[in-house]
Scaffold this active site. Structure first.
Site, PDB file in Angstrom:
ATOM      1  N   LYS A 132      72.132  26.735  13.838  1.00 28.72           N
ATOM      2  CA  LYS A 132      71.268  25.743  14.494  1.00 28.72           C
ATOM      3  C   LYS A 132      69.845  26.247  14.674  1.00 28.72           C
ATOM      4  CE  LYS A 132      74.661  22.791  16.661  1.00 28.72           C
ATOM      5  NZ  LYS A 132      75.112  22.113  17.866  1.00 28.72           N
TER       6      LYS A 132
ATOM      7  N   LYS B 283      83.011  17.245   5.688  1.00 25.96           N
ATOM      8  CA  LYS B 283      83.713  16.803   6.885  1.00 25.96           C
ATOM      9  C   LYS B 283      83.085  15.516   7.428  1.00 25.96           C
ATOM     10  CE  LYS B 283      83.573  19.249  10.966  1.00 25.96           C
ATOM     11  NZ  LYS B 283      83.740  20.335  11.896  1.00 25.96           N
TER      12      LYS B 283
ATOM     13  N   LYS C  88      78.756  13.116  12.313  1.00 24.30           N
ATOM     14  CA  LYS C  88      77.569  12.324  12.582  1.00 24.30           C
ATOM     15  C   LYS C  88      76.311  12.977  12.039  1.00 24.30           C
ATOM     16  CE  LYS C  88      78.628   8.577  14.806  1.00 24.30           C
ATOM     17  NZ  LYS C  88      78.697   8.589  16.235  1.00 24.30           N
TER      18      LYS C  88
END
Ligand code: TRP
Length: 332
Positions: free
Chosen positions: A114, A197, A200
């Site tokens: 991230k 996968k 969102k």
């Protein structure tokens, strides 16, 4: 017999959970309520490590609660609560930060991924300390089992290490949770990009089946799901990733085995099969969405249910935190 305690958490970062969340984890939360003492937490403080949008945070926290109840988490049998309503999480989080090494925290892959996206310089400190708050979530409740997906393995390992370290240095304080990575769970992929996968964050929502979406929208998404070469309905993740994903979805929701489905659709084309999958998904989600919408209509009642959960959580959390402070030598 003393029931084992289960703890898990989910971030309120979207308007709706999707089928991957449900089949990957939430369905197991529901099943584990039987024979276990379940603590299920909407981790809004963790969500603050991402983009902060006050109106959305409120809306999504309530919507998450409504969906969890609609999916089968019982606010009576289990303890369902919002993390920020139990300040002990922050308090124990600090103790965990004082126990964790900078090096070991720097090795957390979720943080590395991230922070790499936006550049390490602008990554927020909360993203770095996120795993220590997560450890506090789990240890506060003396949880035995933490049902999470594979992506959380490293955080659970860290939690075990921190608990062991604290116990060794300061005396037995925390239950060390068992490893409990959900393997049996169905792996659900994106309908448009069946090699990734269902998630969102993939950018497009066309491949994501949302619990709060209208039946029409989910029907359409399944009908336009990517399919593969050939025309046989066969499970083969390499050669037929799209059809295999649809088979996995049908099987997980209908309870029919993949083999039974393959023979049922023998000689029929992809079109017929997709319609059958769409029916199963839409009919499965219809009452869940309706129940969640009903709960959202009476916001005061929903908030009351969460307050009851937070009160139950605080009782357990207070006991653990007091023990931890005492063993550290703070003056009460
Ligand atoms: N990090 C978890 C996730 O992103 C959410 C989470 C926060 C959690 N605290 C937790 C999961 C404690 C299990 C236990 O999925």
């Amino acid at each position: 017999m003393i029931m084992k305690r289960v703890f898990s958490g989910i971030q309120p970062t979207s308007d709706s959970f999707h089928l991957g969340n449900y089949l990957g984890a939430l369905k197991q939360w529901v099943e584990l309520q039987d024979g276990h003492d379940g603590f299920y937490c909407i981790v809004d403080l963790h969500a603050l490590s991402g983009e902060i949008e006050p109106t959305l945070l409120r809306k999504r926290t309530l919507s998450s609660a409504a969906q969890l109840i609609a999916l089968g988490i019982s606010p009576e049998t289990s303890t369902l609560f919002v993390q920020s309503q139990v300040p002990h999480h922050n308090q124990l989080g600090w103790l965990m930060e004082c126990l964790a090494g900078f090096g070991e925290a720097s090795r957390m892959t979720q943080f590395k991924d991230k922070s790499a996206k936006g550049g390490a310089e602008s990554a927020r400190v909360g993203l770095f300390t996120y795993p220590m708050l997560q450890a506090a979530d789990i240890l506060l409740y003396q949880a035995n089992l933490v049902p999470v997906g594979e992506d959380q393995r490293q955080h659970i390992e860290l939690t075990r290490d921190l608990a062991g370290r604290f116990n060794t240095r300061f005396g037995q304080t925390f239950t060390i949770p068992e490893n409990f990575i959900l393997k049996s769970a169905a792996k659900i992929q994106d309908l448009q990009d069946p090699f990734s996968k269902m998630s969102k964050s993939s950018g497009s929502s066309a491949g994501v089946l949302e619990i709060m979406d209208t039946p029409e929208s989910n029907m359409k998404k399944i009908k336009s799901a990517a399919t593969d070469a050939g025309r046989e309905v066969k499970f083969d993740e390499k050669e037929k990733p799209g059809i295999s994903n649809l088979l996995a979805i049908h099987s997980a929701l209908s309870g029919q085995t993949i083999t039974a489905l393959e023979s049922e659709f023998e000689g029929k084309g992809y079109g017929d099969f997709k319609i059958a999958v769409a029916d199963v998904v839409v009919e499965y989600l219809r009452p869940i969405r309706a129940k969640a919408l009903e709960l959202l209509e009476d916001e005061n009642h929903l908030v009351d249910l969460l307050h009851v959960g937070a009160a139950k959580a605080r009782t357990v959390a207070t006991e653990t935190l007091e023990k931890a402070y005492k063993n550290l030598g703070t003056v009460a």
